[in-house]
Design an enzyme around this catalytic site. Structure first.
Site, PDB file in Angstrom:
ATOM      1  N   ASP A 187      -5.945   7.295  -5.257  1.00  0.00           N
ATOM      2  CA  ASP A 187      -6.403   8.653  -4.916  1.00  0.00           C
ATOM      3  C   ASP A 187      -7.295   8.590  -3.673  1.00  0.00           C
ATOM      4  OD1 ASP A 187      -8.154  11.196  -6.948  1.00  0.00           O
ATOM      5  OD2 ASP A 187      -6.905  11.362  -5.153  1.00  0.00           O
ATOM      6  N   VAL A 189      -7.932   2.401 -13.162  1.00  0.00           N
ATOM      7  CA  VAL A 189      -9.142   2.934 -13.821  1.00  0.00           C
ATOM      8  C   VAL A 189      -8.828   3.496 -15.205  1.00  0.00           C
ATOM      9  CG1 VAL A 189     -10.781   4.878 -13.662  1.00  0.00           C
ATOM     10  CG2 VAL A 189     -10.365   3.420 -11.686  1.00  0.00           C
ATOM     11  N   ASP A 240       0.852  -1.191   0.000  1.00  0.00           N
ATOM     12  CA  ASP A 240       0.000   0.000   0.000  1.00  0.00           C
ATOM     13  C   ASP A 240       0.886   1.239   0.000  1.00  0.00           C
ATOM     14  OD1 ASP A 240      -2.848   1.025   2.057  1.00  0.00           O
ATOM     15  OD2 ASP A 240      -1.629   2.151   0.625  1.00  0.00           O
TER      16      ASP A 240
HETATM   17  N1  APR Z   1      -1.229   1.542  -3.068  1.00  0.00           N
HETATM   18  C1  APR Z   1      -0.539   1.276  -4.209  1.00  0.00           C
HETATM   19  N2  APR Z   1      -1.129   1.095  -5.401  1.00  0.00           N
HETATM   20  C2  APR Z   1      -2.480   1.178  -5.436  1.00  0.00           C
HETATM   21  C3  APR Z   1      -3.274   1.464  -4.300  1.00  0.00           C
HETATM   22  C4  APR Z   1      -2.586   1.645  -3.077  1.00  0.00           C
HETATM   23  N3  APR Z   1      -3.228   1.921  -1.934  1.00  0.00           N
HETATM   24  N4  APR Z   1      -4.585   1.475  -4.681  1.00  0.00           N
HETATM   25  C5  APR Z   1      -4.604   1.207  -5.996  1.00  0.00           C
HETATM   26  N5  APR Z   1      -3.348   1.024  -6.459  1.00  0.00           N
HETATM   27  C6  APR Z   1      -2.890   0.729  -7.813  1.00  0.00           C
HETATM   28  C7  APR Z   1      -3.873   0.095  -8.761  1.00  0.00           C
HETATM   29  O1  APR Z   1      -3.917  -1.309  -8.567  1.00  0.00           O
HETATM   30  C8  APR Z   1      -3.245   0.481 -10.094  1.00  0.00           C
HETATM   31  O2  APR Z   1      -2.214  -0.449 -10.419  1.00  0.00           O
HETATM   32  O3  APR Z   1      -2.565   1.978  -8.411  1.00  0.00           O
HETATM   33  C9  APR Z   1      -2.583   1.838  -9.818  1.00  0.00           C
HETATM   34  C10 APR Z   1      -3.342   3.030 -10.404  1.00  0.00           C
HETATM   35  O4  APR Z   1      -4.713   2.751 -10.343  1.00  0.00           O
HETATM   36  P1  APR Z   1      -5.808   3.903  -9.996  1.00  0.00           P
HETATM   37  O5  APR Z   1      -5.700   4.241  -8.571  1.00  0.00           O
HETATM   38  O6  APR Z   1      -7.104   3.412 -10.540  1.00  0.00           O
HETATM   39  O7  APR Z   1      -5.297   5.181 -10.828  1.00  0.00           O
HETATM   40  P2  APR Z   1      -5.377   5.480 -12.386  1.00  0.00           P
HETATM   41  O8  APR Z   1      -5.439   4.234 -13.210  1.00  0.00           O
HETATM   42  O9  APR Z   1      -4.266   6.456 -12.647  1.00  0.00           O
HETATM   43  O10 APR Z   1      -6.790   6.212 -12.549  1.00  0.00           O
HETATM   44  C11 APR Z   1      -6.935   7.479 -11.954  1.00  0.00           C
HETATM   45  O11 APR Z   1      -8.886   6.814 -10.757  1.00  0.00           O
HETATM   46  O12 APR Z   1      -9.118   6.863  -8.494  1.00  0.00           O
HETATM   47  C12 APR Z   1      -9.404   7.540  -9.647  1.00  0.00           C
HETATM   48  O13 APR Z   1      -9.446   9.842  -8.967  1.00  0.00           O
HETATM   49  C13 APR Z   1      -8.713   8.877  -9.708  1.00  0.00           C
HETATM   50  O14 APR Z   1      -9.947   9.570 -11.612  1.00  0.00           O
HETATM   51  C14 APR Z   1      -8.689   9.119 -11.184  1.00  0.00           C
HETATM   52  C15 APR Z   1      -8.415   7.720 -11.742  1.00  0.00           C
END
Ligand code: APR
Length: 185
Positions: free
Chosen positions: A43, A135, A19
């Site tokens: 996020d 996402v 994490d």
């Molecule tokens: N620690 C590390 N990695 C994480 C965590 C965490 N706590 N939570 C999620 N991830 C990983 C996911 O598995 C993925 O590999 O972070 C990577 C990025 O995924 P997202 O968080 O979905 O980010 P992204 O793909 O850049 O999409 C951004 O998603 O949450 C929304 O507000 C954000 O609209 C924006 C979009």
């Protein structure tokens, strides 16, 4: 404490599974959206654990530096709030297939701009999630090539960054990155 699973670039780059919000570094990098008002994924985890001070700082950024939102590839730094990290560097990754073929350059911009901003502020340690691979649908294998090549170049230009961490949320994503990284090329 976390144990890095792999190192590159004479130990300046370390890979972890876990994490991102657990990492006590000078700055963790948030995979945000342009609004900077939070979301899901990493996020959501950052705002949940960091608390309202981060959102307050994001609101201040929106009403001053970036009134129309943070553009893709750009970065903005805030306090870390309740996080173990001192700061959060927010960036907006590209959405796969939505930037007319510029996705790789924009993803590289996220990493390069975050490192350069950290270095300009005298920060020494920074930790990244796998930006855009959730996402935003960026294929992890493709991202691994872009990210490893960008980090290999930028870290040579920024000797002040002594520790850069890539934190993968699960072992599968870690394995894909390791299988496709091109640090050594
Ligand atoms: N620690 C590390 N990695 C994480 C965590 C965490 N706590 N939570 C999620 N991830 C990983 C996911 O598995 C993925 O590999 O972070 C990577 C990025 O995924 P997202 O968080 O979905 O980010 P992204 O793909 O850049 O999409 C951004 O998603 O949450 C929304 O507000 C954000 O609209 C924006 C979009």
């Amino acid at each position: 404490m976390h144990t890095p699973l792999l190192h590159y670039l004479d130990h300046r780059i370390a890979l972890y599974v876990g994490d991102l919000t657990d990492h006590a570094v000078d700055a963790i990098v948030n995979a945000a959206n342009s609004s900077l008002y939070g979301g899901g994924g990493v996020d959501g985890a950052i705002h949940r654990r960091g608390g309202p001070a981060i959102l307050d700082a994001c609101r201040a950024i929106r009403s001053s530096l970036w009134p129309d939102g943070l553009p893709v590839g750009q970065v903005a730094i805030t306090v870390g709030g309740e996080l173990p990290a001192r700061h959060v560097i927010h960036t907006v990754g590209p959405i796969w297939g939505r930037h007319g073929g510029a996705e790789a350059r924009l993803l590289a911009d996220c990493y390069r701009n975050a490192i350069e901003l950290a270095a300009s502020l005298g920060l020494k340690s920074i930790a990244f999630p796998a930006i855009s691979t959730g996402v935003y649908g960026y294929p992890p294998a493709e991202a691994a090539v872009v990210v490893s090549r960008t980090l290999a170049a930028v870290m040579r230009e920024q000797p002040g960054i002594t520790q850069l961490r890539l934190v993968f949320f699960d072992a599968r994503q870690f394995d894909i990155f390791v299988a496709h990284q091109q640090f050594s090329d």
